[in-house]
Motif scaffolding. Structure first.
Motif, short mmCIF file in Angstrom:
data_model
loop_
_atom_site.label_atom_id
_atom_site.label_comp_id
_atom_site.label_asym_id
_atom_site.label_seq_id
_atom_site.Cartn_x
_atom_site.Cartn_y
_atom_site.Cartn_z
N ILE A 148 0.84 -1.21 0.00
CA ILE A 148 0.00 0.00 0.00
C ILE A 148 0.87 1.26 0.00
O ILE A 148 0.60 2.23 -0.71
N PHE A 149 1.94 1.22 0.79
CA PHE A 149 2.85 2.37 0.91
C PHE A 149 3.43 2.77 -0.44
O PHE A 149 3.50 3.96 -0.77
N ILE A 150 3.85 1.78 -1.24
CA ILE A 150 4.50 2.09 -2.52
C ILE A 150 3.49 2.29 -3.65
O ILE A 150 3.84 2.90 -4.68
N LYS A 190 -0.02 9.17 -0.80
CA LYS A 190 -0.24 9.43 0.63
C LYS A 190 -1.39 10.41 0.87
O LYS A 190 -1.96 10.46 1.95
N GLU A 191 -1.77 11.20 -0.16
CA GLU A 191 -2.86 12.17 0.00
C GLU A 191 -4.24 11.56 -0.24
O GLU A 191 -5.26 12.25 -0.09
N SER A 192 -4.32 10.28 -0.57
CA SER A 192 -5.59 9.67 -0.98
C SER A 192 -6.67 9.65 0.10
O SER A 192 -7.86 9.59 -0.26
N PRO A 193 -6.35 9.68 1.40
CA PRO A 193 -7.45 9.73 2.37
C PRO A 193 -8.25 11.03 2.35
O PRO A 193 -9.35 11.10 2.90
N HIS A 244 0.60 7.39 4.73
CA HIS A 244 1.87 6.79 5.15
C HIS A 244 2.03 6.82 6.68
O HIS A 244 2.56 5.88 7.28
N TRP A 245 1.58 7.90 7.30
CA TRP A 245 1.66 7.98 8.76
C TRP A 245 0.70 6.98 9.41
O TRP A 245 1.01 6.39 10.45
N GLN A 246 -0.46 6.81 8.80
CA GLN A 246 -1.41 5.82 9.32
C GLN A 246 -0.83 4.41 9.25
O GLN A 246 -1.00 3.60 10.17
#
Length: 460
Positions: free
Chosen positions: A327-329, A333-336, A414-416
């Motif tokens: 998921i990370f790659i 990261k802005e998708s939420p 990414h932080w999540q």
């Protein structure tokens, strides 16, 4: 009305009850999962005068509804042991199953006040439903059957996710709005599923199959005050404090696979017109992973010669970390936060739908690894106090989901994933430590010739 179960004896009554329990939860959550899949579309259609499903004055907010429900669920777990101790797990399962029916019922009468009241009822009912489930599962299992029974239940329960997502995908694919007639038809079907779950719960037999209809309580009968006090004492034991990390992680993971990930897929513009459908397909593959793991490590665990829970937890850890890396790659990261920009919002690789689906399967598989082993451990180790043990489990799990629900829309993906990875590591280590402690204690008792009764219940 009392049913007679004199034809069922020994393990037959246990497997009968476990299958009905799994079937009831499958019906309940097939309806509820479908509701979750169309809720946003229903609410938006009700606010749009041109949708064909417009309801004048309706301003229901799904975000607030879920927040209220999870908050009630969290605090409901504090009261659940007392209520289950007072009326028994069978009656609790029947009554609390109706809370899901009531929540779906508001589809037919869209009203702001009814939505939020139904959310409170749902949260409190869910706490009772899951606490009674754990208690009843433990009462119908022995040390030798708890792993099998946990797997059977989880596989049947998890299949509800597949059913719900298939309904959403086939019936609502490509629909921009839901008109009043469609909403009423779907609501009626989902209410029917919830009602079927209640009927299934009514057919549950007393553990042990006593013909007089009384529950064969392997757990000490307690009053509501004593049940509440015992839950507090159990929470402060060494093993339960360690397991709290595992419970908390399953709540974070639940938030990721049930809400965050599919939302991110739906907002990733690089997937083009397929992204909404991809989110639903992802839900189906998460369900497939759940069912496969539940069957492999529960139903067929004895044939795979799996004697300990630690190897399954390690496998679950590896699978979830693999999913998080994919998921990370693969996902921006802005998708939420909403629809991503193809140029500005990029991931480490070009978003690939096949990688996304593989990650979905690993999410479901790892989630089942953790939850089946938690059910098995609690049902075995805390058999004499299973009501309190399962209430504590759901308290930490739902509290984590509630916390994650609030931060998910405001921090990068990414932080999540990093937060979930940290607690996955802590939770895995904690679970393994508890199992090693209790296995060593059990082995020591057996060597001393004091019998095979599981001593872990008295752990500090």
């Amino acid at each position: 009305m009392r049913l007679k179960f004199t034809c069922l004896k020994g393990d037959h009554i246990g497997i009968y009850n476990v299958i009905l329990l799994g079937l009831g939860f499958c019906f309940t959550f097939a309806g509820f999962n479908t509701m979750g899949g169309i809720q946003t579309l229903v609410f938006e259609s009700a606010k749009n005068p041109e949708s064909g499903g417009f309801v004048e004055g309706y301003n229901g907010n799904g975000f607030w509804s879920l927040a209220i429900s999870y908050l009630a669920f969290t605090f409901g777990n504090i009261l659940a042991p007392s209520i289950v101790a007072t009326i028994g797990p069978r009656a609790t399962l029947v009554v609390s199953s109706l809370s899901y029916v009531f929540y779906i019922l508001q589809l037919l009468v869209l009203n702001d006040g009814l939505l939020y009241f139904a959310s409170v009822v749902l949260g409190l009912g869910s706490a009772l439903y899951w606490t009674a489930q754990g208690n009843f599962l433990a009462l119908n299992s022995t040390e030798s059957t708890i792993a099998r029974n946990s797997g059977i239940f989880w596989a049947m329960f998890a299949s509800s996710g597949i059913i719900g997502n298939v309904i959403v995908y086939t019936q609502f694919r490509g629909k921009e709005f839901i008109d009043t007639n469609t909403r009423n038809i779907v609501g009626g079907v989902l209410i029917g599923l919830g009602g079927a779950a209640t009927l299934v719960m009514l057919a549950l037999a007393p553990p042990g199959g006593e013909p007089d209809g009384t529950d064969n309580q392997q757990e000490e009968k307690k009053g509501p005050i004593k049940a509440l006090k015992d839950s507090g004492k159990l929470l402060l034991t060494r093993d339960m404090l360690l397991l709290a990390f595992t419970f908390f992680y399953t709540g974070l993971q639940l938030n990721i696979w049930s809400a965050v990930y599919n939302t991110c897929l739906g907002f990733t513009s690089n997937f083009g017109d397929e992204r909404k459908g991809l989110a639903v397909i992802s839900g189906i593959f998460i369900g497939l992973g759940e069912v496969l793991a539940g069957g492999a490590f529960g139903i067929f665990g004895q044939f795979l010669s799996i004697k300990r829970k630690t190897p399954i937890i390690i496998l679950g850890f590896v699978c979830c970390i693999t999913a998080y890396i994919l998921i990370f790659i693969n996902i921006p990261k802005e998708s939420p936060f909403g629809e991503t920009d193809i140029i500005e919002h990029v991931s480490f690789i070009e978003p690939n739908k096949y990688v996304a689906i593989v990650a979905s399967f690993f999410l479901g598989f790892s989630d089942a690894c953790f939850n089946t082993q938690i059910l098995s451990l609690l049902g075995d180790v805390y058999k004499k106090d299973s009501t309190s043990a399962f209430a504590i489990y759901k308290f930490f799990q739902v509290a984590a989901t509630c916390i994650a629900f609030w931060y998910s829309p405001v921090i990068h993906l990414h932080w999540q994933l990093l937060i979930a990875t940290i607690f996955c590591t802590l939770g895995s280590i904690s679970f393994i430590v508890v199992e090693v402690f209790n296995n060593n204690k059990l082995d020591a008792v057996k060597k001393e010739g004091q019998g095979s009764e599981n001593p872990a219940y008295t752990s500090n």
